[in-house]
Design a protein around this motif. Structure first.
Motif, mmCIF file in Angstrom:
data_model
loop_
_atom_site.group_PDB
_atom_site.id
_atom_site.type_symbol
_atom_site.label_atom_id
_atom_site.label_comp_id
_atom_site.label_asym_id
_atom_site.label_seq_id
_atom_site.Cartn_x
_atom_site.Cartn_y
_atom_site.Cartn_z
ATOM 1 N N LEU A 116 31.956 7.578 14.754
ATOM 2 C CA LEU A 116 30.967 7.841 15.616
ATOM 3 C C LEU A 116 31.073 6.957 16.933
ATOM 4 O O LEU A 116 31.065 7.335 18.009
ATOM 5 C CB LEU A 116 29.325 7.809 15.205
ATOM 6 C CG LEU A 116 28.129 8.350 16.088
ATOM 7 C CD1 LEU A 116 28.420 9.685 16.810
ATOM 8 C CD2 LEU A 116 26.874 7.999 15.388
ATOM 9 N N ALA A 117 31.010 5.557 16.450
ATOM 10 C CA ALA A 117 31.280 4.542 17.658
ATOM 11 C C ALA A 117 32.589 4.780 18.334
ATOM 12 O O ALA A 117 32.467 4.540 19.382
ATOM 13 C CB ALA A 117 31.487 3.105 16.738
ATOM 14 N N GLU A 118 33.597 5.225 17.442
ATOM 15 C CA GLU A 118 34.926 5.505 18.104
ATOM 16 C C GLU A 118 34.874 6.683 19.292
ATOM 17 O O GLU A 118 35.332 6.425 20.312
ATOM 18 C CB GLU A 118 36.052 5.823 17.068
ATOM 19 C CG GLU A 118 36.593 4.743 16.678
ATOM 20 C CD GLU A 118 37.225 4.933 15.300
ATOM 21 O OE1 GLU A 118 37.699 6.099 15.160
ATOM 22 O OE2 GLU A 118 37.668 4.074 14.431
ATOM 23 N N ARG A 119 33.922 7.870 18.937
ATOM 24 C CA ARG A 119 33.863 8.862 19.972
ATOM 25 C C ARG A 119 33.041 8.511 21.092
ATOM 26 O O ARG A 119 33.455 9.041 22.265
ATOM 27 C CB ARG A 119 33.221 9.956 18.952
ATOM 28 C CG ARG A 119 34.057 10.610 18.148
ATOM 29 C CD ARG A 119 33.317 11.837 17.455
ATOM 30 N NE ARG A 119 32.986 12.876 18.347
ATOM 31 C CZ ARG A 119 32.213 13.901 17.914
ATOM 32 N NH1 ARG A 119 31.646 13.957 16.771
ATOM 33 N NH2 ARG A 119 31.763 14.879 18.938
ATOM 34 N N ILE A 120 31.985 7.515 20.731
ATOM 35 C CA ILE A 120 31.248 7.034 22.081
ATOM 36 C C ILE A 120 31.974 6.087 22.981
ATOM 37 O O ILE A 120 32.078 6.317 24.174
ATOM 38 C CB ILE A 120 29.937 6.237 21.411
ATOM 39 C CG1 ILE A 120 28.973 7.237 20.700
ATOM 40 C CG2 ILE A 120 29.377 5.649 22.351
ATOM 41 C CD1 ILE A 120 27.762 6.554 19.964
ATOM 42 N N ALA A 121 33.080 5.331 22.167
ATOM 43 C CA ALA A 121 33.691 4.478 23.085
ATOM 44 C C ALA A 121 34.737 5.299 23.849
ATOM 45 O O ALA A 121 35.082 4.632 24.973
ATOM 46 C CB ALA A 121 34.328 3.404 22.183
ATOM 47 N N ALA A 122 35.196 6.196 23.262
ATOM 48 C CA ALA A 122 36.400 6.994 24.121
ATOM 49 C C ALA A 122 35.535 7.772 25.163
ATOM 50 O O ALA A 122 36.229 8.535 25.775
ATOM 51 C CB ALA A 122 37.069 7.729 23.032
ATOM 52 N N GLY A 123 34.291 7.920 25.078
ATOM 53 C CA GLY A 123 33.677 8.810 26.000
ATOM 54 C C GLY A 123 33.703 10.184 25.610
ATOM 55 O O GLY A 123 33.273 11.126 26.491
ATOM 56 N N ARG A 124 33.887 10.608 24.487
ATOM 57 C CA ARG A 124 33.815 11.896 23.917
ATOM 58 C C ARG A 124 32.557 12.377 23.611
ATOM 59 O O ARG A 124 32.150 13.487 23.120
ATOM 60 C CB ARG A 124 34.913 12.067 22.797
ATOM 61 C CG ARG A 124 36.373 11.852 23.427
ATOM 62 C CD ARG A 124 37.414 12.468 22.485
ATOM 63 N NE ARG A 124 37.183 11.951 20.975
ATOM 64 C CZ ARG A 124 37.539 10.842 20.445
ATOM 65 N NH1 ARG A 124 38.483 10.101 20.761
ATOM 66 N NH2 ARG A 124 37.369 10.720 19.038
#
Length: 71
Positions: free
Chosen positions: A45-53
């Motif tokens: 989830l954090a990776e998706r948020i960080a990637a702007g997705r």
């Protein structure tokens, strides 16, 4: 539920039981697996948020909201 035979580190299981207050190996393993899955989901989830997705919302970030929604 599946019955599985595994080799476990007795010291590690005993330490986990003492630290968590859980009484059985089954409970310790169940907790460990649930927490592992939760940690990986949070990381993804954090990776998706960080990637702007994904745009974070209070409901998305508050685990209590997610638990209530499952009930």
């Amino acid at each position: 539920m599946t019955v599985t035979s595994v080799n476990l580190d007795d010291e590690l299981i005993e330490t986990a039981q003492r630290l968590t207050g859980l009484g059985t190996k089954h409970e310790v393993i169940d907790l460990a697996l649930r927490e592992l899955v939760q940690r990986i989901k949070q990381q993804l989830l954090a990776e998706r948020i960080a990637a702007g997705r994904l745009t974070p919302t209070p409901q998305l970030l508050d685990p209590r909201f997610n638990e209530a929604a499952r009930r």
